[in-house]
Design a protein around this motif. Sequence first.
Motif, mmCIF file in Angstrom:
data_model
loop_
_atom_site.group_PDB
_atom_site.id
_atom_site.type_symbol
_atom_site.label_atom_id
_atom_site.label_comp_id
_atom_site.label_asym_id
_atom_site.label_seq_id
_atom_site.Cartn_x
_atom_site.Cartn_y
_atom_site.Cartn_z
ATOM 1 N N HIS A 205 2.183 2.317 -3.235
ATOM 2 C CA HIS A 205 1.242 3.006 -4.154
ATOM 3 C C HIS A 205 0.594 4.297 -3.496
ATOM 4 C CE1 HIS A 205 1.276 -0.935 -6.049
ATOM 5 N NE2 HIS A 205 0.952 -0.234 -7.048
ATOM 6 N N ASP A 206 1.531 4.745 -2.728
ATOM 7 C CA ASP A 206 1.167 5.982 -1.874
ATOM 8 C C ASP A 206 0.024 6.124 -1.215
ATOM 9 O OD1 ASP A 206 3.429 7.375 -2.915
ATOM 10 O OD2 ASP A 206 2.519 7.708 -4.613
ATOM 11 N N GLY A 207 -0.420 4.896 -0.583
ATOM 12 C CA GLY A 207 -1.673 4.602 0.242
ATOM 13 C C GLY A 207 -2.938 4.265 -0.545
ATOM 14 N N ASP A 208 -2.856 4.237 -1.699
ATOM 15 C CA ASP A 208 -3.945 3.786 -2.777
ATOM 16 C C ASP A 208 -4.403 2.516 -2.713
ATOM 17 O OD1 ASP A 208 -5.992 3.770 -4.621
ATOM 18 O OD2 ASP A 208 -4.886 5.105 -6.252
ATOM 19 N N ALA A 209 -5.190 2.029 -1.866
ATOM 20 C CA ALA A 209 -5.615 0.641 -2.030
ATOM 21 C C ALA A 209 -6.130 0.164 -3.075
ATOM 22 C CB ALA A 209 -6.637 0.513 -0.873
ATOM 23 N N GLU A 210 -6.929 0.762 -4.009
ATOM 24 C CA GLU A 210 -7.455 0.428 -5.409
ATOM 25 C C GLU A 210 -6.233 0.065 -6.206
ATOM 26 O OE1 GLU A 210 -10.327 1.660 -8.866
ATOM 27 O OE2 GLU A 210 -10.665 2.567 -6.867
ATOM 28 N N ALA A 211 -5.344 0.992 -6.293
ATOM 29 C CA ALA A 211 -4.210 0.733 -7.154
ATOM 30 C C ALA A 211 -3.191 -0.592 -6.557
ATOM 31 C CB ALA A 211 -3.221 2.006 -7.088
ATOM 32 N N THR A 212 -3.125 -0.620 -5.247
ATOM 33 C CA THR A 212 -2.649 -1.816 -4.990
ATOM 34 C C THR A 212 -3.136 -3.020 -5.175
ATOM 35 O OG1 THR A 212 -1.768 -0.539 -2.873
ATOM 36 C CG2 THR A 212 -1.670 -2.879 -2.847
ATOM 37 N N ARG B 276 -5.280 -3.378 -7.766
ATOM 38 C CA ARG B 276 -5.292 -3.591 -9.421
ATOM 39 C C ARG B 276 -3.791 -4.143 -9.712
ATOM 40 N NH1 ARG B 276 -9.303 -1.327 -12.031
ATOM 41 N NH2 ARG B 276 -10.472 0.184 -11.085
ATOM 42 N N VAL C 246 0.937 -1.358 0.018
ATOM 43 C CA VAL C 246 0.055 -0.044 -0.055
ATOM 44 C C VAL C 246 0.768 1.196 -0.308
ATOM 45 C CG1 VAL C 246 -1.681 1.471 1.216
ATOM 46 C CG2 VAL C 246 -2.078 -1.279 1.008
#
Length: 75
Positions: A27-34, A36, A24
Motif C-alpha cells: 500500500h506504498d507505506g500507507d498504514a491506514e489503507a493497509t 482498511r 504496508v
Amino acid sequence: MSVAYRQIEIEEQAEGIDEVAAAVAWHDGDAEATIRTLLADCKHLRQQLALAEISMSLGFARGWRPSADRSEDAQ
C-alpha cells in the motif's frame, strides 16, 4: 508448552513481521489503507465462513463446525 510448539510460535512471529512490512509496502507505506484492506478481507472471509457453516453438514466434518472466533483449540 512444548519445545516444538514454542518453535512454531517463534517462527510465526518472525514471519508476521515480514508479512506486516509486505502488507504496508503493498500500500506504498500507507498504514491506514493497509488496515482498511485487512478489515475488508476479514469481513469477506467471515461472510464466506458463515456460508460454509450453513452449507456443510455435521457428518461432513465428523462433528467439527467452523467458527469465526479464535479459541484455544485453534491455536
